[in-house]
Design a protein around this motif. Sequence first.
Motif, PDB file in Angstrom:
ATOM      1  N   ASN A   7     -85.018   8.402  49.011  1.00 35.80           N
ATOM      2  CA  ASN A   7     -85.504   7.352  49.897  1.00 35.80           C
ATOM      3  C   ASN A   7     -86.734   6.686  49.305  1.00 35.80           C
ATOM      4  OD1 ASN A   7     -83.837   7.790  52.468  1.00 35.80           O
ATOM      5  ND2 ASN A   7     -84.591   9.840  51.997  1.00 35.80           N
ATOM      6  N   LEU A   8     -86.939   5.419  49.633  1.00 33.75           N
ATOM      7  CA  LEU A   8     -88.166   4.697  49.347  1.00 33.75           C
ATOM      8  C   LEU A   8     -88.843   4.487  50.689  1.00 33.75           C
ATOM      9  CD1 LEU A   8     -90.112   3.078  47.588  1.00 33.75           C
ATOM     10  CD2 LEU A   8     -88.602   1.089  47.905  1.00 33.75           C
ATOM     11  N   ILE A   9     -90.024   5.091  50.854  1.00 33.04           N
ATOM     12  CA  ILE A   9     -90.719   5.056  52.137  1.00 33.04           C
ATOM     13  C   ILE A   9     -92.097   4.458  51.907  1.00 33.04           C
ATOM     14  CG2 ILE A   9     -91.573   6.454  54.047  1.00 33.04           C
ATOM     15  CD1 ILE A   9     -89.305   8.485  53.160  1.00 33.04           C
ATOM     16  N   GLU A  10     -92.329   3.266  52.480  1.00 36.33           N
ATOM     17  CA  GLU A  10     -93.566   2.539  52.230  1.00 36.33           C
ATOM     18  C   GLU A  10     -94.200   2.066  53.534  1.00 36.33           C
ATOM     19  OE1 GLU A  10     -92.866   0.265  48.074  1.00 36.33           O
ATOM     20  OE2 GLU A  10     -91.785  -0.575  49.791  1.00 36.33           O
ATOM     21  N   VAL A  31     -86.293  18.497  50.572  1.00 36.87           N
ATOM     22  CA  VAL A  31     -86.774  17.126  50.427  1.00 36.87           C
ATOM     23  C   VAL A  31     -86.985  16.874  48.941  1.00 36.87           C
ATOM     24  CG1 VAL A  31     -88.570  15.486  51.072  1.00 36.87           C
ATOM     25  CG2 VAL A  31     -87.974  17.341  52.662  1.00 36.87           C
ATOM     26  N   TYR A  32     -86.214  15.940  48.339  1.00 35.48           N
ATOM     27  CA  TYR A  32     -86.378  15.696  46.905  1.00 35.48           C
ATOM     28  C   TYR A  32     -85.965  14.281  46.517  1.00 35.48           C
ATOM     29  CZ  TYR A  32     -81.328  16.400  46.336  1.00 35.48           C
ATOM     30  OH  TYR A  32     -79.959  16.305  46.428  1.00 35.48           O
ATOM     31  N   GLY A  33     -86.505  13.834  45.365  1.00 28.17           N
ATOM     32  CA  GLY A  33     -86.116  12.560  44.792  1.00 28.17           C
ATOM     33  C   GLY A  33     -86.595  11.342  45.557  1.00 28.17           C
ATOM     34  N   ASN A  34     -87.569  11.503  46.436  1.00 25.98           N
ATOM     35  CA  ASN A  34     -88.070  10.409  47.250  1.00 25.98           C
ATOM     36  C   ASN A  34     -89.294   9.776  46.606  1.00 25.98           C
ATOM     37  OD1 ASN A  34     -86.380  10.814  49.812  1.00 25.98           O
ATOM     38  ND2 ASN A  34     -87.213  12.848  49.436  1.00 25.98           N
ATOM     39  N   THR A  35     -89.545   8.505  46.931  1.00 25.90           N
ATOM     40  CA  THR A  35     -90.754   7.805  46.531  1.00 25.90           C
ATOM     41  C   THR A  35     -91.481   7.381  47.794  1.00 25.90           C
ATOM     42  OG1 THR A  35     -89.723   6.997  44.495  1.00 25.90           O
ATOM     43  CG2 THR A  35     -91.685   5.827  45.271  1.00 25.90           C
ATOM     44  N   LEU A  36     -92.711   7.867  47.952  1.00 27.53           N
ATOM     45  CA  LEU A  36     -93.539   7.556  49.113  1.00 27.53           C
ATOM     46  C   LEU A  36     -94.758   6.791  48.622  1.00 27.53           C
ATOM     47  CD1 LEU A  36     -91.966  10.306  49.725  1.00 27.53           C
ATOM     48  CD2 LEU A  36     -93.669  10.625  51.488  1.00 27.53           C
ATOM     49  N   ASN A  62     -87.799  28.316  54.956  1.00 27.29           N
ATOM     50  CA  ASN A  62     -86.971  27.862  53.835  1.00 27.29           C
ATOM     51  C   ASN A  62     -87.078  26.346  53.604  1.00 27.29           C
ATOM     52  OD1 ASN A  62     -85.983  30.505  53.424  1.00 27.29           O
ATOM     53  ND2 ASN A  62     -84.491  30.190  55.047  1.00 27.29           N
ATOM     54  N   LEU A  63     -88.318  25.848  53.620  1.00 27.41           N
ATOM     55  CA  LEU A  63     -88.587  24.452  53.312  1.00 27.41           C
ATOM     56  C   LEU A  63     -88.819  24.324  51.817  1.00 27.41           C
ATOM     57  CD1 LEU A  63     -89.474  21.517  54.210  1.00 27.41           C
ATOM     58  CD2 LEU A  63     -91.804  22.440  54.133  1.00 27.41           C
ATOM     59  N   HIS A  64     -88.136  23.387  51.167  1.00 27.70           N
ATOM     60  CA  HIS A  64     -88.321  23.169  49.735  1.00 27.70           C
ATOM     61  C   HIS A  64     -88.528  21.673  49.505  1.00 27.70           C
ATOM     62  CE1 HIS A  64     -86.789  23.845  45.368  1.00 27.70           C
ATOM     63  NE2 HIS A  64     -88.094  23.722  45.436  1.00 27.70           N
ATOM     64  N   VAL A  65     -89.767  21.307  49.174  1.00 23.49           N
ATOM     65  CA  VAL A  65     -90.137  19.919  48.893  1.00 23.49           C
ATOM     66  C   VAL A  65     -90.393  19.829  47.395  1.00 23.49           C
ATOM     67  CG1 VAL A  65     -91.789  18.083  49.401  1.00 23.49           C
ATOM     68  CG2 VAL A  65     -91.190  19.730  51.191  1.00 23.49           C
ATOM     69  N   HIS A  66     -89.558  19.088  46.671  1.00 22.39           N
ATOM     70  CA  HIS A  66     -89.677  19.088  45.213  1.00 22.39           C
ATOM     71  C   HIS A  66     -89.283  17.756  44.590  1.00 22.39           C
ATOM     72  CE1 HIS A  66     -85.281  19.573  44.382  1.00 22.39           C
ATOM     73  NE2 HIS A  66     -85.305  20.113  45.589  1.00 22.39           N
ATOM     74  N   ASP A  67     -89.890  17.482  43.433  1.00 22.36           N
ATOM     75  CA  ASP A  67     -89.517  16.358  42.575  1.00 22.36           C
ATOM     76  C   ASP A  67     -89.576  15.007  43.287  1.00 22.36           C
ATOM     77  OD1 ASP A  67     -88.974  18.030  40.256  1.00 22.36           O
ATOM     78  OD2 ASP A  67     -87.263  18.758  41.423  1.00 22.36           O
ATOM     79  N   ASN A  68     -90.680  14.776  43.994  1.00 25.60           N
ATOM     80  CA  ASN A  68     -90.927  13.512  44.675  1.00 25.60           C
ATOM     81  C   ASN A  68     -92.124  12.817  44.032  1.00 25.60           C
ATOM     82  OD1 ASN A  68     -89.133  13.753  47.254  1.00 25.60           O
ATOM     83  ND2 ASN A  68     -90.178  15.719  47.114  1.00 25.60           N
ATOM     84  N   ALA A  69     -92.211  11.492  44.182  1.00 16.94           N
ATOM     85  CA  ALA A  69     -93.365  10.707  43.741  1.00 16.94           C
ATOM     86  C   ALA A  69     -94.093  10.227  44.997  1.00 16.94           C
ATOM     87  CB  ALA A  69     -92.915   9.516  42.916  1.00 16.94           C
TER      88      ALA A  69
END
Length: 133
Positions: A7-10, A31-36, A62-69
């Motif tokens: 997702n792109l979240i701005e 949660v991964y691969g997102n741009t905030l 079991n929350l895994h937040v990875h590889d986001n910008a």
Amino acid sequence: DAVIRYNLIEGNAFPHSSGGIKVTSSSDVEVYGNTLSGNDGGFHVSQSDRGAGAYGVYEIRNLHVHDNAVSFTAGWSGFKVNEGSDAFYTSMNNQFNGNDYVVGGMAEPFMWGETVSWSQWNAFGHDLAGSVA
């Protein structure tokens, strides 16, 4: 169970709610691969007492937040237990890995029970393969 990805979240910033992606009292979330960018904070993960439902107790596990910008200059990114045990921080398999942050010079932009610096965030084991600028 949920997957939040690509997702792109701005520009999300509201007086009653913060963060670009919010996860509240939910288990087995990835949660991964997102741009905030330009949000009031990054990831806002919180645990509040919501009781139990048809699928069991509502809790962050079991929350895994990875590889986001993630880029923000106000607010915070991380996890806060509003109600419940400190076990959510230590033994519920909640983790942040490999995220890259731009925080506009903020000294304590991360939340792990309280606002913390990048080095403190890393000391909790988060984003050791990530970066901050």
